[in-house]
Design a protein around this motif. Structure first.
Motif, mmCIF file in Angstrom:
data_model
loop_
_atom_site.group_PDB
_atom_site.id
_atom_site.type_symbol
_atom_site.label_atom_id
_atom_site.label_comp_id
_atom_site.label_asym_id
_atom_site.label_seq_id
_atom_site.Cartn_x
_atom_site.Cartn_y
_atom_site.Cartn_z
ATOM 1 N N CYS A 18 0.846 -1.189 0.000
ATOM 2 C CA CYS A 18 0.000 0.000 0.000
ATOM 3 C C CYS A 18 0.888 1.248 0.000
ATOM 4 O O CYS A 18 1.856 1.334 0.747
ATOM 5 C CB CYS A 18 -0.877 -0.025 1.250
ATOM 6 S SG CYS A 18 -1.712 1.510 1.615
ATOM 7 N N CYS A 34 0.186 3.386 3.771
ATOM 8 C CA CYS A 34 0.740 2.936 5.052
ATOM 9 C C CYS A 34 2.066 2.209 4.867
ATOM 10 O O CYS A 34 2.850 2.110 5.806
ATOM 11 C CB CYS A 34 -0.261 2.058 5.807
ATOM 12 S SG CYS A 34 -0.652 0.506 4.988
ATOM 13 N N CYS A 65 -4.283 -0.204 0.419
ATOM 14 C CA CYS A 65 -4.808 -1.435 1.015
ATOM 15 C C CYS A 65 -6.246 -1.207 1.482
ATOM 16 O O CYS A 65 -6.723 -0.075 1.535
ATOM 17 C CB CYS A 65 -3.929 -1.875 2.186
ATOM 18 S SG CYS A 65 -4.035 -0.811 3.635
ATOM 19 N N CYS A 110 -6.546 1.129 4.586
ATOM 20 C CA CYS A 110 -6.413 2.560 4.301
ATOM 21 C C CYS A 110 -7.644 3.086 3.561
ATOM 22 O O CYS A 110 -8.024 4.243 3.728
ATOM 23 C CB CYS A 110 -5.139 2.841 3.513
ATOM 24 S SG CYS A 110 -3.666 2.715 4.551
HETATM 25 ZN ZN LIG Z 1 -2.525 0.936 3.722
#
Ligand SMILES: [Zn+2]
Length: 493
Positions: A174, A177, A196, A199
């Motif tokens: 991702c 993050c 992701c 998130c």
């Molecule tokens: Zn993420």
């Protein structure tokens, strides 16, 4: 008076005489919130934890003592202990994806939760955890005795659990993050990112939170003047002697009442600055949990906002409490996590003064953050030879009254358009003490400084170079407050 609500204890215990107090604590909550630098993901993480706490508050078949700021305490009959743990875990991993939680439990006799602990030997918890002492458990500070036992068990659990960072090989991570595998493409105003599912949820929740609270949509919206295009202001507040207050608490009702009072003072202080400075849609509160507050504000007004906020927070003194604050502004290009960490460093700098002081005073440390390579708390040398050394300090803690005195001096200088005189003095302190004295005297006589401070010697001793000690018998150390005053005038916009 019963420590916990007797009726509620009766309801959850049924026929059993043994009760479990389960407590939970979100691991590294601030690291979780600031995992990504996207403002919506940050606000969303914060909201997800709030929603989880609210979900726990609604577990009506158990006795929920408290659930706020990512920590909570629930009482259940001991035969349902495992079941409750599983319920908390399930809710958490569903509602706060990517987060980690620690849940611990301690069993008590029902009578102990009503009348207090008479024999601490029943609790085989090492007494040396975090300096918690299990002395004098005579039931007099009954709630705080139980609180100590369950918090030491929580710390023991935390030291046991070793969260493993999930390892995903050969997958795209991702881009927000940097931890979880990306699962979808998200369209941002400035381009697409692979993110992701955690998130994605954070952003959705963040958008909701921003709308509900009237927060800024983007960092660029936190702006009231031209200066705010490049700078963002921040204030972090932390209450000083909370442990002291809680150690005297006798019942859960009293605990609830005290923490409610603190919460009210903090909330009304936020409301006040939002109204006075017209901050709707121009500020953010990424962290606001119980006694902890972190705000992002227009840099051009951050000192004035701090004045109003701190005067409103001063009513904490009626509860015997004081606060420490980290104040500053940062280049907008800095990652938000870095701004937050700088605010944390400033808070601990202010707290050092609070711990060293015997008065119940408020403390603050401030800094202008323009580069991400340095600690906001710095000490540096302006001049050095074999006999003398001139130093200056930035980001160090001081009492709030000292801060406002210095601010008043900067205000006088500003009104007289004498800030350039500070800069002139700054070039003088890069010299031997005696030479600096002669030069400052010379410039003082040719300036309008007597409008601000009558006596050049007073100016010199108070601000230019103050003896602070000696390195050796032969070498004296002088501290200059001039860089500090320049920093303060810069922060004040
Ligand atoms: Zn993420």
């Amino acid at each position: 008076m019963s420590i916990f609500d007797e009726e509620k204890l009766k309801l959850v215990s049924g026929n059993s005489n043994e009760l479990s107090i389960l407590s939970y604590d979100v691991n590294s909550i601030q690291r979780y919130i600031f995992q990504s630098s996207n403002i919506k993901a940050i606000m969303g993480s914060s909201k997800m934890i709030d929603e989880f706490d609210k979900e726990i508050q609604n577990m009506k078949e158990f006795y929920v003592v408290t659930a706020v700021g990512g920590t909570g305490m629930i009482i259940a009959s001991s035969d349902r202990e495992v079941e409750v743990k599983e319920m908390i875990k399930d809710k958490f991993y569903k509602m706060v994806p990517g987060g980690e939680i620690t849940i611990s439990s301690v069993r008590f006799k029902r009578d102990e939760l009503i009348n207090g602990i008479k024999n601490e030997k029943n609790y085989k918890i090492p007494a040396d955890i975090a300096g918690i002492k299990f002395e004098n458990m005579d039931g007099k500070n009954s709630y705080s005795d139980i609180f100590k036992i369950i918090s030491s068990e929580m710390q023991r659990q935390k030291s046991l659990n070793n969260p493993k960072t999930p390892l995903f090989e050969d997958v795209q991570r991702c881009e927000l993050c940097g931890v979880m595998p990306a699962s979808s493409i998200y369209h941002f105003a400035d381009g697409d990112l692979h993110i992701c599912s955690a998130c994605e949820l954070k952003i959705k929740k963040g958008n909701e939170k921003i709308r509900e609270e009237g927060y800024a949509e983007e960092l660029a919206d936190i702006s009231l003047s031209e200066m705010d295009k490049n700078w963002i202001g921040f204030i972090k507040v932390d209450i000083n002697n909370l442990g002291n207050l809680y150690s005297k608490i006798k019942t859960s009702k009293e605990f609830e009442q005290k923490s409610g009072e603190i919460e009210d003072i903090i909330q009304s202080s936020i409301n006040k600055v939002v109204n006075v400075f017209n901050l709707r849609n121009k500020y953010l509160v990424p962290i606001h949990g119980g006694d902890d507050l972190f705000m992002m504000l227009p840099a051009s007004k951050v000192v004035d906002i701090f004045k109003t906020l701190s005067s409103s927070l001063s009513s904490l003194s009626e509860m015997g409490l004081s606060f420490s604050a980290g104040l500053g502004m940062s280049n907008v290009k800095m990652p938000i996590k870095f701004i937050f960490e700088s605010a944390e460093a400033l808070i601990s700098s202010a707290k050092k003064c609070a711990y060293a002081s015997d008065k119940n005073e408020n403390f603050v440390a401030f800094k202008v953050i323009s580069s991400n390579s340095i600690d906001p708390v710095t000490e540096d040398v302006l001049y050095e030879d074999e006999k003398t050394k001139n130093i200056y300090k930035l980001g160090f803690g001081m009492s709030l009254s000292q801060f406002f005195d210095d601010l008043a001096f900067v205000e006088k200088l500003r009104n007289q358009k004498l800030i350039p005189f500070l800069q002139k003095t700054y070039s003088c302190v890069k010299d031997r003490y005696e030479v600096a004295g002669l030069n400052v005297n010379y410039f003082f006589a040719r300036s309008r400084m007597e409008k601000v401070i009558e006596d050049p010697i007073q100016y010199f001793n108070k601000f230019v170079l103050t003896e602070t000690g000696s390195e050796t018998d032969e070498k004296k150390v002088y501290e200059s407050k001039i860089p500090y005053l320049l920093e303060l005038s810069r922060l004040w916009g």
